[in-house]
Design a protein around this motif. Structure first.
Motif, PDB file in Angstrom:
ATOM      1  N   LYS A 180      11.867   8.531   4.557  1.00  0.00           N
ATOM      2  CA  LYS A 180      11.960   7.846   3.200  1.00  0.00           C
ATOM      3  C   LYS A 180      12.972   6.864   3.061  1.00  0.00           C
ATOM      4  CE  LYS A 180      10.489  12.083   0.812  1.00  0.00           C
ATOM      5  NZ  LYS A 180      10.601  13.055  -0.348  1.00  0.00           N
ATOM      6  N   ILE A 183      11.636   3.751   4.985  1.00  0.00           N
ATOM      7  CA  ILE A 183      10.755   2.895   4.301  1.00  0.00           C
ATOM      8  C   ILE A 183      11.279   2.321   3.070  1.00  0.00           C
ATOM      9  CG2 ILE A 183       8.536   3.332   2.812  1.00  0.00           C
ATOM     10  CD1 ILE A 183       7.852   5.518   4.733  1.00  0.00           C
ATOM     11  N   THR A 187      11.280  -1.965   2.670  1.00  0.00           N
ATOM     12  CA  THR A 187      10.715  -2.536   1.577  1.00  0.00           C
ATOM     13  C   THR A 187      11.644  -3.518   0.961  1.00  0.00           C
ATOM     14  OG1 THR A 187       9.514  -0.490   1.079  1.00  0.00           O
ATOM     15  CG2 THR A 187       9.947  -2.063  -0.834  1.00  0.00           C
ATOM     16  N   ARG A 220       1.701   8.935  10.684  1.00  0.00           N
ATOM     17  CA  ARG A 220       2.255   9.237   9.319  1.00  0.00           C
ATOM     18  C   ARG A 220       3.097   8.096   8.771  1.00  0.00           C
ATOM     19  NH1 ARG A 220       4.518  14.583   9.130  1.00  0.00           N
ATOM     20  NH2 ARG A 220       2.638  15.313   8.894  1.00  0.00           N
ATOM     21  N   TYR A 221       4.261   7.947   9.361  1.00  0.00           N
ATOM     22  CA  TYR A 221       5.236   7.204   9.058  1.00  0.00           C
ATOM     23  C   TYR A 221       5.043   5.720   9.266  1.00  0.00           C
ATOM     24  CZ  TYR A 221       7.624  11.709   7.828  1.00  0.00           C
ATOM     25  OH  TYR A 221       7.918  12.596   7.319  1.00  0.00           O
ATOM     26  N   GLN A 223       2.380   4.142   9.423  1.00  0.00           N
ATOM     27  CA  GLN A 223       1.244   3.787   8.609  1.00  0.00           C
ATOM     28  C   GLN A 223       1.733   3.422   7.128  1.00  0.00           C
ATOM     29  OE1 GLN A 223      -2.803   5.195  10.504  1.00  0.00           O
ATOM     30  NE2 GLN A 223      -1.932   6.500   8.831  1.00  0.00           N
ATOM     31  N   ARG A 224       2.760   4.307   6.641  1.00  0.00           N
ATOM     32  CA  ARG A 224       3.391   4.362   5.512  1.00  0.00           C
ATOM     33  C   ARG A 224       4.471   2.964   5.534  1.00  0.00           C
ATOM     34  NH1 ARG A 224       4.967  10.546   3.924  1.00  0.00           N
ATOM     35  NH2 ARG A 224       3.157  11.412   4.058  1.00  0.00           N
ATOM     36  N   GLY A 225       5.162   2.866   6.527  1.00  0.00           N
ATOM     37  CA  GLY A 225       6.032   1.668   6.531  1.00  0.00           C
ATOM     38  C   GLY A 225       5.342   0.606   6.421  1.00  0.00           C
ATOM     39  N   GLU A 227       2.405  -0.165   5.272  1.00  0.00           N
ATOM     40  CA  GLU A 227       1.866  -0.302   3.949  1.00  0.00           C
ATOM     41  C   GLU A 227       2.944  -0.902   3.013  1.00  0.00           C
ATOM     42  OE1 GLU A 227      -1.392  -0.590   3.042  1.00  0.00           O
ATOM     43  OE2 GLU A 227      -2.599   0.567   4.241  1.00  0.00           O
ATOM     44  N   ALA A 228       3.934  -0.398   2.839  1.00  0.00           N
ATOM     45  CA  ALA A 228       5.362  -0.658   1.951  1.00  0.00           C
ATOM     46  C   ALA A 228       5.604  -2.053   2.236  1.00  0.00           C
ATOM     47  CB  ALA A 228       6.328   0.424   2.434  1.00  0.00           C
ATOM     48  N   LYS A 231       2.941  -4.373   1.101  1.00  0.00           N
ATOM     49  CA  LYS A 231       2.911  -4.652  -0.540  1.00  0.00           C
ATOM     50  C   LYS A 231       4.072  -5.467  -0.762  1.00  0.00           C
ATOM     51  CE  LYS A 231       2.837  -1.680  -4.530  1.00  0.00           C
ATOM     52  NZ  LYS A 231       3.021  -0.366  -5.203  1.00  0.00           N
ATOM     53  N   LEU A 259      -5.082   1.091   7.794  1.00  0.00           N
ATOM     54  CA  LEU A 259      -4.257   0.301   6.899  1.00  0.00           C
ATOM     55  C   LEU A 259      -5.577  -0.291   6.005  1.00  0.00           C
ATOM     56  CD1 LEU A 259      -1.952  -1.159   9.419  1.00  0.00           C
ATOM     57  CD2 LEU A 259      -1.318   0.624   7.686  1.00  0.00           C
TER      58      LEU A 259
END
Length: 534
Positions: A180, A183, A187, A220-221, A223-225, A227-228, A231, A259
């Motif tokens: 967390k 990420i 960001t 998991r992470y 792909q989240r990273g 996307e962040a 964005k 993604l």
């Protein structure tokens, strides 16, 4: 009042800098077109980068005690690199206590002497009293001022040298690697440089590794990273690294990432000679080269065929004294880089470190610069890699026609025609347009000329008689880098470069499995090259 004035001046400086840069920004940002990185006019942009470290305990870019930041940036440009992979620790974005201390305080807290601070003051007086966060931005601004693109590389979480297998920095959930927080840091870094078009990419994490690494958490992470980052800053390329010290992306062969965005994704792989243990020293170079090439393509290179750019984010040799085993590795890697026109980042710019392993100014034997950061450590190396600093290939819409070059990795040169039916080694940008025919002859386009062997230990020539022995050339050996021709029923020869840099044909060498000699003079790569519209 003082703080308000400082902020106003900073804002005016940024506006002034962007005004200075605007005329040259028309081609940015970058995106992807299948496996190619392109600018906003669709032209292939080859990332030819150098790594510049800023992730160690001091959290300051290396070399600032040796040279002014603008001098370093200009030197990077003069060496024909168009890009820097600039490393940083995630704590720079997430730990306010650390990131807000000044460069001076960071040096003092590390117990460094006043003499080192004096060098820093003399070379970079405008940086020494900036916060670590602002100092990092100043380095990026200096690179941008010199038209050098930047890839922000999150090297570690806790500032430290990288990379121990179980150092707490290796994989999601490790002691210093909170997903967390990671990420959140990505960001912030993405948003921080949203207005700087020269920040063209973000490599999300360097060399994932350790006993807890697994593909489930990778998807998991990562792909989240991704996307962040997208964005927060949709302009940058998002670069994903693999497992096992960034040598393994093979799991993507059957399960691609999922993604929400397209046109911004690339992947990263690392390749060092020591990845093969002692093989380059103790085993047959053709076999080791074949293994390295096959493994790299199997574990990462397949992504090119899947339509993604592949960025070789770290590779190098000890430039202070290149060993024979490193020479073999380097020639093999350069042949691969030319064949696939790979994007890359050389490790490393640093001739020495501000403070590493308790040593001030510790020498970096992989460093491109000398220990005092004033000179190039190995000028012949720069010549050798010059061919991969410019694009050779690109999307079909970007070029008029395609042809072949015959590249000699050991010299970094290509085969060119010379008067009276001769051939020579020369700059690959001046190469003739070769074709490699179904009959295995090497012909020069628009002529009746082909490459011919005249006999053992004799100079190779051009001829118009392209149907006799000595005019067919086939890649042989496990490396596929020897070009062999049949001189008679019982005699095969290989194209070679002699001690006077003449192109000759000689007995093929280093072919037996127990040979540990260096076949570099006989290694050639027939590679595609394009005539671009631009």
């Amino acid at each position: 009042m003082g703080r308000r004035l400082l902020l106003t001046n900073s804002f005016l400086f940024i506006i002034s800098l962007l005004s200075f840069l605007l005329p040259s920004l028309h081609a940015l940002p970058l995106s992807t077109n299948s496996r190619w990185i392109v600018n906003n006019t669709g032209q292939h942009v080859k990332l030819a980068c150098i790594n510049w470290s800023s992730h160690l305990e001091l959290m300051v870019a290396e070399g600032l005690t040796k040279q002014p930041v603008d001098v370093i940036s200009k030197k990077i440009k003069d060496m024909k690199f168009n890009c820097v992979r600039l490393t940083y620790p995630i704590y720079l974005a997430t730990n306010k206590t650390l990131a807000s201390q000044t460069v001076r305080q960071s040096f003092l807290n590390a117990g460094l002497s006043k003499f080192i601070l004096a060098d820093l003051q003399a070379n970079n007086p405008s940086i020494i009293d900036l916060s670590l966060n602002d100092a990092f931005q100043a380095v990026v601004a200096s690179l941008a001022k010199n038209n050098i693109m930047v890839i922000l590389d999150n090297h570690v979480s806790k500032p430290a040298w990288c990379c121990g297998y179980d150092d707490g920095n290796g994989f999601f959930g490790d002691q210093y690697f909170n997903p967390k927080l990671w990420i959140k840091g990505l960001t912030k870094m993405a948003a921080l440089f949203q207005e700087n078009p020269y920040v063209v990419g973000m490599s999300l994490r360097n060399e994932l590794r350790g006993p807890s690494q697994n593909t489930k958490d990778w998807y998991r992470y990562m792909q989240r990273g991704a996307e962040a980052v997208h964005k927060a800053n949709p302009n940058v390329l998002v670069i994903l690294s693999g497992l096992s010290y960034d040598t393994d992306l093979s799991f993507l062969r059957t399960k691609p990432v999922s993604l929400s965005f397209t046109g911004k994704l690339a992947f990263e792989v690392h390749q060092y000679s020591f990845s093969a243990g002692l093989d380059w020293k103790t085993k047959n170079a053709n076999q080791v080269c074949g293994n390295m090439t096959n493994n790299l393509m199997k574990n990462a290179g397949f992504l090119l065929d899947q339509g993604y750019p592949l960025f070789v984010g770290e590779w190098s040799v000890a430039l202070s004294s290149i060993s024979q085993s490193d020479t073999k590795y380097l020639n093999c890697l350069l042949a691969l880089a030319v064949e696939h026109d790979l994007d890359w980042a050389l490790w490393t710019l640093a001739g020495s470190y501000n403070f590493k392993d308790g040593i001030l100014g510790k020498n970096e034997r992989f460093g491109l610069l000398t220990q005092n950061w004033t000179d190039v450590r190995n000028k012949s190396f720069l010549q050798k890699i010059s061919v991969i600093q410019s694009p050779l290939q690109g999307p079909e819409t970007s070029y008029r026609q395609s042809h072949k070059i015959i590249y000699h990795p050991s010299t970094g040169l290509c085969i060119l025609k010379k008067p009276v039916m001769g051939i020579k080694l020369g700059n690959c940008s001046e190469s003739d347009h070769w074709t490699y025919t179904p009959q295995y002859t090497l012909d020069i386009e628009g002529s009746y000329l082909c490459l011919k062997a005249k006999g053992l230990n004799r100079r190779a020539k051009l001829t118009i008689d392209c149907q006799r022995r000595g005019t067919t050339w086939a890649p042989i050996s496990a490396s596929k880098l020897h070009l062999a021709t049949r001189l008679s029923k019982n005699t095969t020869a290989c194209l070679d470069v002699d001690s006077d840099y003449n192109l000759v044909t000689a007995t093929c060498k280093c072919l037996r499995s127990n040979d540990t000699c260096d076949p570099g003079s006989q290694w050639f790569k027939i590679a595609d090259a394009n005539d671009f519209y631009y």
